[in-house]
Design a protein around this motif. Structure first.
Motif, PDB file in Angstrom:
ATOM      1  N   ALA A  79       0.828  -1.204   0.000  1.00 29.45           N
ATOM      2  CA  ALA A  79       0.000   0.000   0.000  1.00 29.45           C
ATOM      3  C   ALA A  79       0.866   1.260   0.000  1.00 29.45           C
ATOM      4  O   ALA A  79       0.567   2.236  -0.697  1.00 29.45           O
ATOM      5  CB  ALA A  79      -0.948  -0.001   1.202  1.00 29.45           C
ATOM      6  N   GLU A  80       1.951   1.247   0.759  1.00 27.43           N
ATOM      7  CA  GLU A  80       2.870   2.383   0.767  1.00 27.43           C
ATOM      8  C   GLU A  80       3.520   2.561  -0.600  1.00 27.43           C
ATOM      9  O   GLU A  80       3.707   3.691  -1.059  1.00 27.43           O
ATOM     10  CB  GLU A  80       3.942   2.192   1.840  1.00 27.43           C
ATOM     11  CG  GLU A  80       3.413   2.349   3.243  1.00 27.43           C
ATOM     12  CD  GLU A  80       4.451   1.999   4.303  1.00 27.43           C
ATOM     13  OE1 GLU A  80       5.661   1.940   3.985  1.00 27.43           O
ATOM     14  OE2 GLU A  80       4.053   1.796   5.462  1.00 27.43           O
ATOM     15  N   ALA A  81       3.855   1.467  -1.266  1.00 26.96           N
ATOM     16  CA  ALA A  81       4.441   1.539  -2.604  1.00 26.96           C
ATOM     17  C   ALA A  81       3.455   2.140  -3.604  1.00 26.96           C
ATOM     18  O   ALA A  81       3.832   2.959  -4.448  1.00 26.96           O
ATOM     19  CB  ALA A  81       4.881   0.149  -3.068  1.00 26.96           C
ATOM     20  N   VAL A  82       2.196   1.764  -3.504  1.00 31.41           N
ATOM     21  CA  VAL A  82       1.174   2.338  -4.378  1.00 31.41           C
ATOM     22  C   VAL A  82       1.059   3.839  -4.130  1.00 31.41           C
ATOM     23  O   VAL A  82       1.014   4.635  -5.076  1.00 31.41           O
ATOM     24  CB  VAL A  82      -0.195   1.637  -4.180  1.00 31.41           C
ATOM     25  CG1 VAL A  82      -1.302   2.385  -4.901  1.00 31.41           C
ATOM     26  CG2 VAL A  82      -0.125   0.191  -4.643  1.00 31.41           C
ATOM     27  N   THR A  83       1.035   4.249  -2.874  1.00 28.67           N
ATOM     28  CA  THR A  83       0.944   5.669  -2.540  1.00 28.67           C
ATOM     29  C   THR A  83       2.143   6.432  -3.090  1.00 28.67           C
ATOM     30  O   THR A  83       2.001   7.524  -3.647  1.00 28.67           O
ATOM     31  CB  THR A  83       0.831   5.858  -1.011  1.00 28.67           C
ATOM     32  OG1 THR A  83      -0.367   5.216  -0.566  1.00 28.67           O
ATOM     33  CG2 THR A  83       0.803   7.322  -0.621  1.00 28.67           C
ATOM     34  N   THR A  84       3.337   5.857  -2.982  1.00 30.70           N
ATOM     35  CA  THR A  84       4.547   6.489  -3.510  1.00 30.70           C
ATOM     36  C   THR A  84       4.460   6.639  -5.016  1.00 30.70           C
ATOM     37  O   THR A  84       4.785   7.697  -5.568  1.00 30.70           O
ATOM     38  CB  THR A  84       5.790   5.659  -3.124  1.00 30.70           C
ATOM     39  OG1 THR A  84       5.873   5.610  -1.705  1.00 30.70           O
ATOM     40  CG2 THR A  84       7.055   6.263  -3.700  1.00 30.70           C
ATOM     41  N   ARG A  85       4.008   5.602  -5.693  1.00 35.80           N
ATOM     42  CA  ARG A  85       3.872   5.670  -7.157  1.00 35.80           C
ATOM     43  C   ARG A  85       2.841   6.719  -7.562  1.00 35.80           C
ATOM     44  O   ARG A  85       3.012   7.417  -8.554  1.00 35.80           O
ATOM     45  CB  ARG A  85       3.485   4.316  -7.726  1.00 35.80           C
ATOM     46  CG  ARG A  85       4.484   3.220  -7.451  1.00 35.80           C
ATOM     47  CD  ARG A  85       5.589   3.198  -8.495  1.00 35.80           C
ATOM     48  NE  ARG A  85       6.702   2.396  -8.081  1.00 35.80           N
ATOM     49  CZ  ARG A  85       6.867   1.104  -8.300  1.00 35.80           C
ATOM     50  NH1 ARG A  85       5.946   0.434  -8.942  1.00 35.80           N
ATOM     51  NH2 ARG A  85       7.947   0.485  -7.898  1.00 35.80           N
ATOM     52  N   LEU A  86       1.775   6.810  -6.806  1.00 36.33           N
ATOM     53  CA  LEU A  86       0.761   7.831  -7.098  1.00 36.33           C
ATOM     54  C   LEU A  86       1.349   9.230  -6.960  1.00 36.33           C
ATOM     55  O   LEU A  86       1.030  10.126  -7.747  1.00 36.33           O
ATOM     56  CB  LEU A  86      -0.447   7.666  -6.176  1.00 36.33           C
ATOM     57  CG  LEU A  86      -1.321   6.447  -6.434  1.00 36.33           C
ATOM     58  CD1 LEU A  86      -2.363   6.312  -5.322  1.00 36.33           C
ATOM     59  CD2 LEU A  86      -1.987   6.517  -7.791  1.00 36.33           C
ATOM     60  N   ALA A  87       2.221   9.432  -5.983  1.00 34.52           N
ATOM     61  CA  ALA A  87       2.867  10.736  -5.794  1.00 34.52           C
ATOM     62  C   ALA A  87       3.751  11.067  -6.992  1.00 34.52           C
ATOM     63  O   ALA A  87       3.778  12.209  -7.459  1.00 34.52           O
ATOM     64  CB  ALA A  87       3.686  10.740  -4.505  1.00 34.52           C
ATOM     65  N   VAL A  88       4.467  10.079  -7.508  1.00 36.34           N
ATOM     66  CA  VAL A  88       5.332  10.301  -8.676  1.00 36.34           C
ATOM     67  C   VAL A  88       4.488  10.649  -9.896  1.00 36.34           C
ATOM     68  O   VAL A  88       4.785  11.601 -10.628  1.00 36.34           O
ATOM     69  CB  VAL A  88       6.204   9.052  -8.947  1.00 36.34           C
ATOM     70  CG1 VAL A  88       6.912   9.156 -10.288  1.00 36.34           C
ATOM     71  CG2 VAL A  88       7.196   8.850  -7.821  1.00 36.34           C
ATOM     72  N   ILE A  89       3.421   9.902 -10.101  1.00 40.05           N
ATOM     73  CA  ILE A  89       2.530  10.178 -11.239  1.00 40.05           C
ATOM     74  C   ILE A  89       1.950  11.582 -11.122  1.00 40.05           C
ATOM     75  O   ILE A  89       1.906  12.335 -12.097  1.00 40.05           O
ATOM     76  CB  ILE A  89       1.416   9.111 -11.312  1.00 40.05           C
ATOM     77  CG1 ILE A  89       2.014   7.770 -11.708  1.00 40.05           C
ATOM     78  CG2 ILE A  89       0.315   9.542 -12.271  1.00 40.05           C
ATOM     79  CD1 ILE A  89       1.071   6.595 -11.547  1.00 40.05           C
ATOM     80  N   GLU A  90       1.528  11.946  -9.930  1.00 32.21           N
ATOM     81  CA  GLU A  90       0.954  13.270  -9.703  1.00 32.21           C
ATOM     82  C   GLU A  90       1.986  14.360  -9.960  1.00 32.21           C
ATOM     83  O   GLU A  90       1.675  15.406 -10.532  1.00 32.21           O
ATOM     84  CB  GLU A  90       0.422  13.369  -8.273  1.00 32.21           C
ATOM     85  CG  GLU A  90      -0.362  14.637  -8.019  1.00 32.21           C
ATOM     86  CD  GLU A  90      -0.963  14.642  -6.622  1.00 32.21           C
ATOM     87  OE1 GLU A  90      -0.615  15.550  -5.859  1.00 32.21           O
ATOM     88  OE2 GLU A  90      -1.743  13.735  -6.322  1.00 32.21           O
ATOM     89  N   ALA A  91       3.228  14.130  -9.573  1.00 30.93           N
ATOM     90  CA  ALA A  91       4.291  15.116  -9.791  1.00 30.93           C
ATOM     91  C   ALA A  91       4.516  15.355 -11.281  1.00 30.93           C
ATOM     92  O   ALA A  91       4.717  16.499 -11.716  1.00 30.93           O
ATOM     93  CB  ALA A  91       5.588  14.669  -9.112  1.00 30.93           C
ATOM     94  N   TYR A  92       4.491  14.297 -12.066  1.00 31.05           N
ATOM     95  CA  TYR A  92       4.667  14.450 -13.520  1.00 31.05           C
ATOM     96  C   TYR A  92       3.501  15.179 -14.157  1.00 31.05           C
ATOM     97  O   TYR A  92       3.666  15.934 -15.105  1.00 31.05           O
ATOM     98  CB  TYR A  92       4.843  13.087 -14.203  1.00 31.05           C
ATOM     99  CG  TYR A  92       6.240  12.550 -14.090  1.00 31.05           C
ATOM    100  CD1 TYR A  92       7.290  13.152 -14.772  1.00 31.05           C
ATOM    101  CD2 TYR A  92       6.514  11.457 -13.298  1.00 31.05           C
ATOM    102  CE1 TYR A  92       8.591  12.684 -14.668  1.00 31.05           C
ATOM    103  CE2 TYR A  92       7.799  10.955 -13.186  1.00 31.05           C
ATOM    104  CZ  TYR A  92       8.836  11.575 -13.870  1.00 31.05           C
ATOM    105  OH  TYR A  92      10.096  11.087 -13.765  1.00 31.05           O
TER     106      TYR A  92
END
Length: 96
Positions: A79-92
Motif C-alpha cells: 500500500a505504501e508503494a502504491v501511494t509512492t507511485r501515485l505521488a510520482v505520477i501526480e508530480a509528472y
C-alpha cells in the motif's frame, strides 16, 4: 453466511475498530465470515498528500495457513508503494 458473519448489530463497533487499528481484520469476527476455512485481511491505500482513502488491498487465504502479522506487513508495504507511485505520477502531471 456462517456463524462468524458480521451482523448489522455488530457493524458500528466493527467499523470503529477498523478505523482505530487501520486494518480490516480481527481474530474472531472477520475470519471465516463468508466461507468456512478462509480468512481475509485488508489495508487502505491512501492519497500521497492528503491521506484520503483511495482504495484497499486485501488477501484471502486458508485460515489454517494464515499468518496475520506477515500478511499485514506485506500488505502495508504494498500500500505504501502504491501511494509512492501515485505521488510520482501526480508530480509528472503537475510539472509545467
Amino acid at each position: 453466511m456462517t456463524a462468524r458473519t458480521l451482523t448489522a448489530v455488530r457493524l458500528p463497533e466493527e467499523l470503529l475498530r477498523i478505523q482505530e487499528q487501520d486494518n480490516a481484520t480481527d481474530n474472531a469476527t472477520d475470519f471465516e465470515e463468508h466461507r468456512l476455512g478462509y480468512s481475509a485481511v485488508a489495508v487502505p491505500v491512501r492519497g500521497p498528500h492528503d491521506g484520503a482513502y483511495l482504495g484497499a488491498l486485501s488477501v484471502v487465504t486458508a485460515t489454517a495457513r494464515h499468518n496475520l502479522p506477515r500478511t499485514l506487513t506485506a500488505l502495508r508495504t504494498a500500500a505504501e508503494a502504491v501511494t509512492t507511485r501515485l505521488a510520482v505520477i501526480e508530480a509528472y502531471r503537475t510539472e509545467p
